[in-house]
Write an enzyme that holds these catalytic residues in place. Structure first.
Site, mmCIF file in Angstrom:
data_model
loop_
_atom_site.group_PDB
_atom_site.id
_atom_site.type_symbol
_atom_site.label_atom_id
_atom_site.label_comp_id
_atom_site.label_asym_id
_atom_site.label_seq_id
_atom_site.Cartn_x
_atom_site.Cartn_y
_atom_site.Cartn_z
ATOM 1 N N ALA A 36 0.864 -1.191 0.000
ATOM 2 C CA ALA A 36 0.000 0.000 0.000
ATOM 3 C C ALA A 36 0.899 1.239 0.000
ATOM 4 C CB ALA A 36 -0.974 -0.008 1.178
ATOM 5 N N HIS A 38 2.963 4.592 -0.375
ATOM 6 C CA HIS A 38 2.684 6.023 -0.485
ATOM 7 C C HIS A 38 4.003 6.759 -0.591
ATOM 8 C CE1 HIS A 38 3.904 6.078 3.676
ATOM 9 N NE2 HIS A 38 2.895 5.300 4.037
ATOM 10 N N HIS A 41 6.983 5.759 1.656
ATOM 11 C CA HIS A 41 7.749 4.589 1.205
ATOM 12 C C HIS A 41 8.649 4.966 0.029
ATOM 13 C CE1 HIS A 41 3.932 2.465 2.727
ATOM 14 N NE2 HIS A 41 4.886 1.968 3.494
ATOM 15 N N GLN A 157 10.134 1.378 16.295
ATOM 16 C CA GLN A 157 10.511 0.262 15.430
ATOM 17 C C GLN A 157 11.931 0.459 14.880
ATOM 18 O OE1 GLN A 157 7.779 -1.529 12.402
ATOM 19 N NE2 GLN A 157 8.946 -0.265 10.977
ATOM 20 N N SER A 190 -0.206 4.024 5.523
ATOM 21 C CA SER A 190 -1.170 3.191 4.777
ATOM 22 C C SER A 190 -2.497 3.144 5.527
ATOM 23 C CB SER A 190 -0.621 1.776 4.599
ATOM 24 O OG SER A 190 0.669 1.822 4.022
#
Ligand code: AMP
Length: 282
Positions: A36, A38, A41, A157, A190
């Site tokens: 997905a 965008h 990314h 993360q 996303s």
């Protein structure tokens, strides 16, 4: 027309392709995603191009980082349009395995971390970082890239992946890149596709409330008061706040010495059925 990336479905196929690149002396970058795609990314892909001449984008909605109650089933899956976007950027390879390739019957290994994985997201999604660390380590071991790109959008993360790469001595440089935002400040995600038109308008409150709290802290205001006001702003706008906190930007531990430590504000909050996260340097 740009050439389409080659789509690999198995670890063995990816390894064969990477081995051929290595024999030709190429530098390899990996951009792990759940698809997905965008502009956030795509910025990671552009940054990868500056550091390597062969790029692998991985597209895998990783089941082990979703709890049974979460949005694994409804997470957007748009592989054909993702691949078309990557073709525009000249990406050489996509690694898009199915769940069985990554977790065949009898699969029994997970990576678990302490350190930056303690608290914040883990308080609300206890399964999350073992899922992320496991899949990212599997992806990095599948491709052994020289460099891998991650967004600061998912700041905890990024810290977890850095810690894991360091601890496991993975031969990959972990590069973090700034969050790409909509003109009104909302961080691209996303999951923004889940927001109704009205929620989409309200969603800007999260970056606005954080910036205001950050400004107050930088100006010497009381940290807890600034954070409490930020939480109240979000609650008043209709959010259910999981956390809005200030942490050490490197360890994610609570701040001991405000003047000396690098600082990061991190937030997670629900708007209707959508959970949004964001963070900024302070
Ligand atoms: P995801 O597909 O959401 O798992 O994200 C894949 C990678 O893209 C992760 O490293 C994210 O941090 C990064 N990413 C997602 N959204 C953004 C954004 N708005 N700006 C920069 N990077 C992002």
């Amino acid at each position: 027309m740009p050439a389409s990336p080659i789509i690999h479905r198995t670890v063995d196929d990816l390894r064969t392709a990477v081995a051929a690149w290595r024999r030709e002396g190429h530098r390899v970058a990996m951009v792990p995603t759940m698809g997905a795609l965008h502009s956030g990314h795509l910025e990671l892909v552009r940054a990868a191009r500056e550091r390597a001449d062969r790029i692998i984008v991985t597209i895998f909605v990783n089941p082990t980082q979703f709890a049974p109650t979460e949005d694994f089933g409804s997470y957007p899956r748009t592989e054909a349009s993702d691949v078309a976007k990557l073709a525009e950027l000249g990406v050489e390879a996509v690694f898009a395995p199915n769940a069985n390739e990554m977790y065949p019957a009898g699969y029994a290994t997970t990576v678990s971390l302490a350190g930056p994985a303690i608290g914040l997201e883990t308080d609300f999604r206890p399964h999350f970082f073992s899922g992320v660390a496991t899949v990212v380590s599997k992806l990095l071991i599948a491709g052994f890239p020289d460099v891998a790109m991650f967004g600061e959008k998912d700041y905890q993360q990024l810290m977890v992946v850095r810690q894991m790469a360091r601890d496991l001595r993975l031969p990959t440089d972990i590069v973090g890149l700034p969050t790409i935002r909509e003109p009104d400040g909302l961080a691209l995600s996303s999951r923004n596709a889940y927001l109704s038109a009205q929620e989409r308008q309200t969603a800007t409150t999260i970056s606005r409330a954080m910036r205001k709290a950050a400004d107050a802290i930088r100006a010497g205001g009381d940290v807890e008061a600034a954070l409490a006001e930020g939480r109240e702003t979000l609650t008043a706008a209709g959010f259910r706040v999981d956390y809005l906190v200030l942490r050490n930007a490197e360890t994610l531990a609570e701040i001991g010495d405000l003047a000396q430590e690098p600082r990061r504000m991190l937030a997670a909050a629900w708007l209707g059925k959508t959970r949004l996260i964001d963070n900024i340097a302070v």
